[in-house]
Design an enzyme around this catalytic site. Sequence first.
Site, PDB file in Angstrom:
ATOM      1  N   CYS B   2       0.832  -1.208   0.000  1.00 55.03           N
ATOM      2  CA  CYS B   2       0.000   0.000   0.000  1.00 55.03           C
ATOM      3  C   CYS B   2       0.867   1.258   0.000  1.00 55.03           C
ATOM      4  O   CYS B   2       2.040   1.239   0.309  1.00 55.03           O
ATOM      5  CB  CYS B   2      -0.930   0.097   1.210  1.00 55.03           C
ATOM      6  SG  CYS B   2      -1.901  -1.377   1.475  1.00 55.03           S
ATOM      7  N   GLY B  28       0.677  -1.042  -4.798  1.00 59.28           N
ATOM      8  CA  GLY B  28      -0.650  -1.630  -4.586  1.00 59.28           C
ATOM      9  C   GLY B  28      -1.517  -1.465  -5.815  1.00 59.28           C
ATOM     10  O   GLY B  28      -1.803  -0.335  -6.204  1.00 59.28           O
ATOM     11  N   ASN B 102      -0.814   2.934   5.739  1.00 65.86           N
ATOM     12  CA  ASN B 102       0.128   1.992   5.156  1.00 65.86           C
ATOM     13  C   ASN B 102       0.830   1.312   6.313  1.00 65.86           C
ATOM     14  O   ASN B 102       1.460   1.977   7.124  1.00 65.86           O
ATOM     15  CB  ASN B 102       1.127   2.732   4.252  1.00 65.86           C
ATOM     16  CG  ASN B 102       2.180   1.794   3.689  1.00 65.86           C
ATOM     17  OD1 ASN B 102       2.023   0.581   3.713  1.00 65.86           O
ATOM     18  ND2 ASN B 102       3.258   2.361   3.179  1.00 65.86           N
ATOM     19  N   GLY B 103       0.711   0.001   6.375  1.00 66.20           N
ATOM     20  CA  GLY B 103       1.345  -0.744   7.465  1.00 66.20           C
ATOM     21  C   GLY B 103       0.452  -1.865   7.918  1.00 66.20           C
ATOM     22  O   GLY B 103      -0.427  -2.311   7.176  1.00 66.20           O
ATOM     23  N   CYS B 237      12.031  -0.800   7.652  1.00 67.77           N
ATOM     24  CA  CYS B 237      11.925  -2.067   6.899  1.00 67.77           C
ATOM     25  C   CYS B 237      13.010  -2.168   5.839  1.00 67.77           C
ATOM     26  O   CYS B 237      13.007  -1.455   4.842  1.00 67.77           O
ATOM     27  CB  CYS B 237      10.563  -2.162   6.227  1.00 67.77           C
ATOM     28  SG  CYS B 237      10.450  -3.548   5.075  1.00 67.77           S
ATOM     29  N   TYR B 243      13.369  -4.613  -2.194  1.00 64.50           N
ATOM     30  CA  TYR B 243      12.409  -4.890  -3.260  1.00 64.50           C
ATOM     31  C   TYR B 243      11.333  -3.824  -3.479  1.00 64.50           C
ATOM     32  O   TYR B 243      11.034  -3.473  -4.607  1.00 64.50           O
ATOM     33  CB  TYR B 243      11.702  -6.221  -2.980  1.00 64.50           C
ATOM     34  CG  TYR B 243      10.548  -6.480  -3.920  1.00 64.50           C
ATOM     35  CD1 TYR B 243      10.791  -6.953  -5.202  1.00 64.50           C
ATOM     36  CD2 TYR B 243       9.233  -6.216  -3.537  1.00 64.50           C
ATOM     37  CE1 TYR B 243       9.742  -7.178  -6.084  1.00 64.50           C
ATOM     38  CE2 TYR B 243       8.178  -6.432  -4.416  1.00 64.50           C
ATOM     39  CZ  TYR B 243       8.433  -6.907  -5.681  1.00 64.50           C
ATOM     40  OH  TYR B 243       7.409  -7.110  -6.552  1.00 64.50           O
ATOM     41  N   CYS B 383       6.207 -11.357   7.292  1.00 66.93           N
ATOM     42  CA  CYS B 383       6.269  -9.983   7.800  1.00 66.93           C
ATOM     43  C   CYS B 383       4.963  -9.675   8.512  1.00 66.93           C
ATOM     44  O   CYS B 383       3.896 -10.003   8.014  1.00 66.93           O
ATOM     45  CB  CYS B 383       6.455  -9.001   6.650  1.00 66.93           C
ATOM     46  SG  CYS B 383       6.359  -7.280   7.182  1.00 66.93           S
ATOM     47  N   CYS B 434      14.648  -3.027  10.560  1.00 62.88           N
ATOM     48  CA  CYS B 434      14.015  -4.314  10.805  1.00 62.88           C
ATOM     49  C   CYS B 434      14.535  -5.301   9.767  1.00 62.88           C
ATOM     50  O   CYS B 434      14.520  -5.011   8.561  1.00 62.88           O
ATOM     51  CB  CYS B 434      12.497  -4.195  10.690  1.00 62.88           C
ATOM     52  SG  CYS B 434      11.662  -5.798  10.817  1.00 62.88           S
ATOM     53  N   CYS B 437      12.100 -10.658   8.863  1.00 62.90           N
ATOM     54  CA  CYS B 437      11.762 -11.783   8.001  1.00 62.90           C
ATOM     55  C   CYS B 437      13.006 -12.561   7.573  1.00 62.90           C
ATOM     56  O   CYS B 437      12.913 -13.648   7.016  1.00 62.90           O
ATOM     57  CB  CYS B 437      10.947 -11.332   6.789  1.00 62.90           C
ATOM     58  SG  CYS B 437      11.647  -9.950   5.923  1.00 62.90           S
TER      59      CYS B 437
END
Lengths: 445, 445, 445, 445
Positions: B2, B28, B102-103, B237, B243, B383, B434, B437
């Site tokens: 998003c 998105g 967003n999140g 993130c 990506y 995630c 972070c 993942c």
Amino acid sequence: MCSVVGIYGNENASKLAYYALFAMQHRGQEAAGISSSDGEHIKTVKDRGLVTQIFKEDHFKILKGNMAIGHTRYSTAGDDSILDAQPVFARYGLGEISIVHNGNLVNAKEIRDELIKIGAIFQTNMDTENLIHLIAKNYEKKRLKDRIIDAVKKIKGAFSLVILSRSKMFVIRDPFGFRPLSLGKLKSGGYIVASETCAFELVGAEFVRDVKPGEMIIFENDEIKSEMIFEPTPKQCIFEYIYFARPDSNVFGKNVYSVRKQMGRELARELPVEADMVVPVPDSGVAAALGYAQESGIPFEMAIMRNHYVGRTFIEPTQEIRDLKVKMKLSPIKHKIEGKRLVVIDDSIVRGTTSKRIVRMLKEAGAKEVHMRIASPATIGPCYYGVDTPTKEELIASRLSTEEIAKYIEADSLAYLSIDSIVKAIKDKKDNYCFACFDDNYPIL
Amino acid sequence: MCSVVGIYGNENASKLAYYALFAMQHRGQEAAGISSSDGEHIKTVKDRGLVTQIFKEDHFKILKGNMAIGHTRYSTAGDDSILDAQPVFARYGLGEISIVHNGNLVNAKEIRDELIKIGAIFQTNMDTENLIHLIAKNYEKKRLKDRIIDAVKKIKGAFSLVILSRSKMFVIRDPFGFRPLSLGKLKSGGYIVASETCAFELVGAEFVRDVKPGEMIIFENDEIKSEMIFEPTPKQCIFEYIYFARPDSNVFGKNVYSVRKQMGRELARELPVEADMVVPVPDSGVAAALGYAQESGIPFEMAIMRNHYVGRTFIEPTQEIRDLKVKMKLSPIKHKIEGKRLVVIDDSIVRGTTSKRIVRMLKEAGAKEVHMRIASPATIGPCYYGVDTPTKEELIASRLSTEEIAKYIEADSLAYLSIDSIVKAIKDKKDNYCFACFDDNYPIL
Amino acid sequence: MCSVVGIYGNENASKLAYYALFAMQHRGQEAAGISSSDGEHIKTVKDRGLVTQIFKEDHFKILKGNMAIGHTRYSTAGDDSILDAQPVFARYGLGEISIVHNGNLVNAKEIRDELIKIGAIFQTNMDTENLIHLIAKNYEKKRLKDRIIDAVKKIKGAFSLVILSRSKMFVIRDPFGFRPLSLGKLKSGGYIVASETCAFELVGAEFVRDVKPGEMIIFENDEIKSEMIFEPTPKQCIFEYIYFARPDSNVFGKNVYSVRKQMGRELARELPVEADMVVPVPDSGVAAALGYAQESGIPFEMAIMRNHYVGRTFIEPTQEIRDLKVKMKLSPIKHKIEGKRLVVIDDSIVRGTTSKRIVRMLKEAGAKEVHMRIASPATIGPCYYGVDTPTKEELIASRLSTEEIAKYIEADSLAYLSIDSIVKAIKDKKDNYCFACFDDNYPIL
Amino acid sequence: MCSVVGIYGNENASKLAYYALFAMQHRGQEAAGISSSDGEHIKTVKDRGLVTQIFKEDHFKILKGNMAIGHTRYSTAGDDSILDAQPVFARYGLGEISIVHNGNLVNAKEIRDELIKIGAIFQTNMDTENLIHLIAKNYEKKRLKDRIIDAVKKIKGAFSLVILSRSKMFVIRDPFGFRPLSLGKLKSGGYIVASETCAFELVGAEFVRDVKPGEMIIFENDEIKSEMIFEPTPKQCIFEYIYFARPDSNVFGKNVYSVRKQMGRELARELPVEADMVVPVPDSGVAAALGYAQESGIPFEMAIMRNHYVGRTFIEPTQEIRDLKVKMKLSPIKHKIEGKRLVVIDDSIVRGTTSKRIVRMLKEAGAKEVHMRIASPATIGPCYYGVDTPTKEELIASRLSTEEIAKYIEADSLAYLSIDSIVKAIKDKKDNYCFACFDDNYPIL
Ligand SMILES: Nc1ncnc2c1ncn2[C@@H]1O[C@H](COP(=O)(O)OP(=O)(O)O)[C@@H](O)[C@H]1O
Ligand SMILES: Nc1ncnc2c1ncn2[C@@H]1O[C@H](COP(=O)(O)OP(=O)(O)O)[C@@H](O)[C@H]1O
Ligand SMILES: Nc1ncnc2c1ncn2[C@@H]1O[C@H](COP(=O)(O)OP(=O)(O)O)[C@@H](O)[C@H]1O
Ligand SMILES: Nc1ncnc2c1ncn2[C@@H]1O[C@H](COP(=O)(O)OP(=O)(O)O)[C@@H](O)[C@H]1O
Ligand code: SF4
Ligand code: SF4
Ligand code: SF4
Ligand code: SF4
Ligand SMILES: [Mg+2]
Ligand SMILES: [Mg+2]
Ligand SMILES: [Mg+2]
Ligand SMILES: [Mg+2]
């Protein structure tokens, strides 16, 4: 431009034609169509739009049979044409026929006028209709093959043709070989001919060889026969290498990406410039930019991005949003560009407006210098062989000198690749190629 | 993923939001929407589809006013969600409100359950609804600002929020700063906040600064005020660099393209391989591949093409057409690949099926060796902060060793970039990011 | 069936054609099109679909000029035809031409074969193409008018034609006058010809007179000239009165609604039945039922409703939903029907399946008796003059006696109106009409 | 208006709901939706558009389970509402719930304000949301049934409700019974409730009885229980008879067509006029006109036709085309009308503009006299119970006397049916009905 495909001897003929057309969508986005024959009748589905928009699963129940031909159509000017799409199908003296054509006839009007004089009618603006008329009128000849030969001997210009009758398929390339046309063998049985070899990959076909300039290939009774029906005088379109063909295609015996890269190398040799990075205008400039970078030693950077969602918006921009169309397609990576001297590589300049907007965008993004290097000579004339270039007047290089163009597009410098360098890049005889839109030397008029 | 956008103080607020959303479409593609306020009422238009498909010129007559917020929504699993789209609008005690988010909240279920216990109803699956409830329930507090602060103190997880009331706009980023959020100044007047700075370019905005983790920015009376409402504990993130974000965006203070290229360099240092060329999987692998090539000295080649007409086809392929989905998106340049040893660079491996198909495609195209180099560590966990990764079980690296994956995807070798190398590439403290993942070290659960 | 329209001498020619086609939509829902001429060029827009779906405001910028012709096309069997739509446009020896045709030629195949023998090609299945060929081939004649006359003398069958050249408009009706065609005067200037006079109302035109069987009307230089080019031998289609034409149209000099009502009266006289109410199958049975009721004194009731939202659904019905198609179109008013003896009036019976379903529906709704009275004779043969009746085998009355049909459709009694009664109803000489599909007496074959 | 449906205990629940909504499409064309429950989860599909446009076969794979509810939504003014569609679904304290509502609450604002005061949020403009809130807030009560009862006791106005939980279905009709609601038994198993009985025919259901004003019916464990939760004070909407309901429906215990016809008879008795024919404005005036004709002895003629292709055109009419909208919908049969004195019957007059256009059209068609007879009293006030009438100011009868209206609409005479005559026609106590928009006597405000 347009693309053509023919499938012979495969039970999924029309589906394979579909996937081949999908692979050649870049050669024409306005309309598409497929005809197939089950031995008794030819059926046709065609419409405006993209290949994936036009065809539904149900259509393939209509498009039966193990022979099929297909076409994607490039958008050309003129409202007249809004109904035009290929294949063109007709019933005539020998039964049924359907034709697809990539190219452009220079004597279309003459033929049309002559045919009209003896009572022919023309329902479209497509050259393909001329051909069917020529074939149909020739009623003394009883064999389709003979009629086709007589017909193509009357037409002049660029033609990569695939002709479907109820039981045969004919493939013809004009003696100049303006447009590419290749033959492949399908792993699942039968043959494919297509404008570009990129179609082979998707449908699972092995490249066999190019259809030769002047050659006719006949598919009949599960056999394939070849005949030279013209003395070949190759004048293959250099612009296929420069811009049109897909980089993964092999065209005129050479891989497009490799040729473009080599042209980039020549560009670096012929027109060096001191700069911090080589930046392609994507996607058309990527391969040449790679070559330029490797040859010059200047680092290559993808500092302009091409938007994945290019497409139409019907929302009127506000006053403040300048150069919207280019900006919706291309985005500069400001951070990379700021304060840098760029060599920007594109394939060609037509009207100059897009180049002007790109330079402006890069300057606004902070570029210190923008040196445009074009991987082709200045385009000074229109194409009469199937590429939709604007009229001479609209071509900026027909009116202005390179220096004047540089000024117009606000570049710090501008240079075009010479024809000689192109010849070096393709490692072939210059004579085998058409350079007419660059050197005004039209092979046939 | 998003994306969110907010425009304040510009008479074309909703149109600018539209263009900003277009620029962030890659975050998105499932749904999009815009709310605007003219000071008296908030209006909303939202629907499933792409930004350019949803909005028509007429909508902007509804979306009046000089404040607007917008959202593009990433497709997530579950039919439940087919009606979900943001902004979420509501009438409540202080008037009207509309929110984009967003999140992902990790305590959404707890909050929901608690709210439900005291009688709340939930019409969607969106976290945004939690927030509006928290704000609405807090009826003792008379100022929206206080209510918002109370509300966001209750929620945990990743949130880049833009909240529109009839006369104000609030922007909040969670204390971890999981998702990016930047502030810009519009040349035509007013301000913009957006998930990615690539939105600034199209609408004509200057980057001002990032919204800080834990910060709230209030737009009111043509003024802009900032307040730290959380103690910042940055955990940005890392996958945005790897990506998600667009290469031309600056995210967490750094340019994405440059970071990716640097990761490619580290990849070359850490995981060298003898090969003839470096080939990216486009587009996600391009920047890292460039870095790898520059560092390793192995030539960079765009030997895999990404189709311009990626999109859905509903025609069932014939038996013979293997790996159709990947082949309709990616095409190898056979001529370049044949007989060559390739280092293939991609951003990440999730389930492994796509990588397997890519390797197979390259081998079929004649590659002698295919060495996969991934510009991120092995993805071993899902995630919980807004990226739609599959479950742990589906992640191939959670079940198989690197060697086993290499075998599964039929690559001659496979190697992942280490976290340490990534840290080197971003030239920042590891702690600020972070990596959960990849290292199972979830900042908040 | 199809409908045709021609507008001459009005600056809004194509828009008026549009509205006229909308009024005649009932004569053909498959495709529609308009050609207009501005004196220099003829432009055409045509497509599959309803008139209101095909045309957008923009099209009328293309369709300039003060002459226009138009067509709506009836759906006929055969996939071959999915691309067929009229007008058919062509460039030919005298310039440009566009033709619309309502009717059907009985010697189309012969003409086609002959033309094909001398080299003509046929791109469609439409008779119109024959005509253009005949006109075009006739290159010795220098005047279009002469060519048209020669051409129409070669064709046999039913034809109401409107032919547009760049500067003239020609209107022709075959000597039998199978299909209706009327001339009107536009209040806003100029003339209109249309298949049905219902088109006049919407565009603001006064009925002038019918185009005569065998007549040609030429619109040129703002003048209108008439010429009898055939000896008239009127055989006007009786089925236009029975079913096809709109009740508010005047066809062959009489109002359709009034004729239908009169046929209903005759039906009551000829085939009386004891019953509680007269119920039409809407809409085709309404006028006759009114006549039947008035004559018989049995009360008229609209006890079957026709759904306003008739249209396609693609949702497969559950097993339990019987006769869905008829039930989605027609609904019985149970309360009125229960325990009653009904005379049900419909215009005709073709295959018998719909009638069977209607009777069953009425019985399920509680009808005590259902007496079918058909306001036409038993349909025993196909039409060769432009009405799309099924083959002889499919016509139930070609295989079964009236009694057997009654049993098949589960009616308590069934009776058809006799030809004599129809003749009484129309108050005209029987000889002036075609009854071929009822009496096997085909005027031309 | 809107319509609601509920299906219980049938494995094809959602498909049957679909067909029922199709049958009730006339009660709302703006939006439609269906929720179904498989015992574990409720799923919802809803969108703008017609029932046949919204639903695709695939949706019924989502809409599993043997319980389903559905809704068609009438278009109301205000752009706010463009996203509103029912059912309204929510997760809440007792699990999941989905509600459809036909009617209008007069205390919606009060409830909303009160709920908002205690922290509720409202995402739509639909009354249904109030209800879900009331149910959800009532967290002390542990049984849904009790909560529903408490909730509906708080709301005032018109409500025919169907409420779906994961395992039960509740049906409630307000104590006034403003809107119709009937119970049927499905031949293929289970039950149906629907706003109009016309839905029963298509899905194969037997009428059982009307849901009573003030009644709640609970479907649970394959059983059906009834409870009177309000003291019934019937005030059933007389306008359902006059205009809204389908003629083949039985509403409030009587068949709509029969009632309308009877009102026509009364109209003839109360307001006779000397004339040559009785002509209905189709379709709303047909039944009353039949009654008028039978009573008066003046012949009934369908001299105005209703176009089958009513629908939107976006082509701007030329100046000359007057009253286009009415003329595209209605066409006079000139031949019948010329020189005649007409009694024209319509159901009601709202703004007067349509009537004016109809009279003008008939006069232009040659009518000698046009006497309007309206099968309802003059509409002088808006409806607060679910019918979308315009504001008092827009209602012509609130401003002008009958004589003045006659003059305005250019009729030779105009007369309205009296309330007393309506009461005679329905053969029931006046008190059981609401006539508020005609007599200003609002049952509840
Ligand atoms: N216009 C663009 N040009 C280049 N890269 C882009 C663009 N838009 C998004 N990206 C990047 O492209 C990647 C996604 O594209 P791609 O790899 O082709 O598709 P996929 O999501 O299937 O892997 C992301 O890394 C994103 O950062
Ligand atoms: N999938 C593809 N990937 C890379 N290049 C492509 C692809 N398809 C076509 N091309 C090449 O892209 C060029 C056209 O793309 P681009 O430059 O982005 O657009 P434009 O036609 O506007 O210049 C052509 O040179 C063509 O050879
Ligand atoms: N299928 C039908 N056949 C006849 N009448 C119908 C049908 N469906 C709805 N109605 C009735 O039609 C009327 C509405 O149709 P009509 O008068 O043509 O449109 P309008 O709403 O514009 O007045 C209502 O009175 C309704 O009861
Ligand atoms: N607007 C209209 N009103 C009434 N009748 C019409 C209208 N348009 C066409 N018709 C007549 O309706 C008949 C066709 O309608 P109908 O019987 O409902 O359908 P079907 O073609 O399925 O029998 C024809 O007889 C035609 O003359
Ligand atoms: S004129 Fe130019 S574009 Fe045309 S065929 Fe020759 S080289 Fe190609
Ligand atoms: S878990 Fe992975 S994707 Fe999610 S925020 Fe952390 S690094 Fe990003
Ligand atoms: S055969 Fe029948 S339908 Fe055909 S023209 Fe004659 S009467 Fe009409
Ligand atoms: S006010 Fe009129 S429309 Fe509304 S419920 Fe009463 S009678 Fe019906
Ligand atoms: Mg380009
Ligand atoms: Mg990728
Ligand atoms: Mg009918
Ligand atoms: Mg009406």
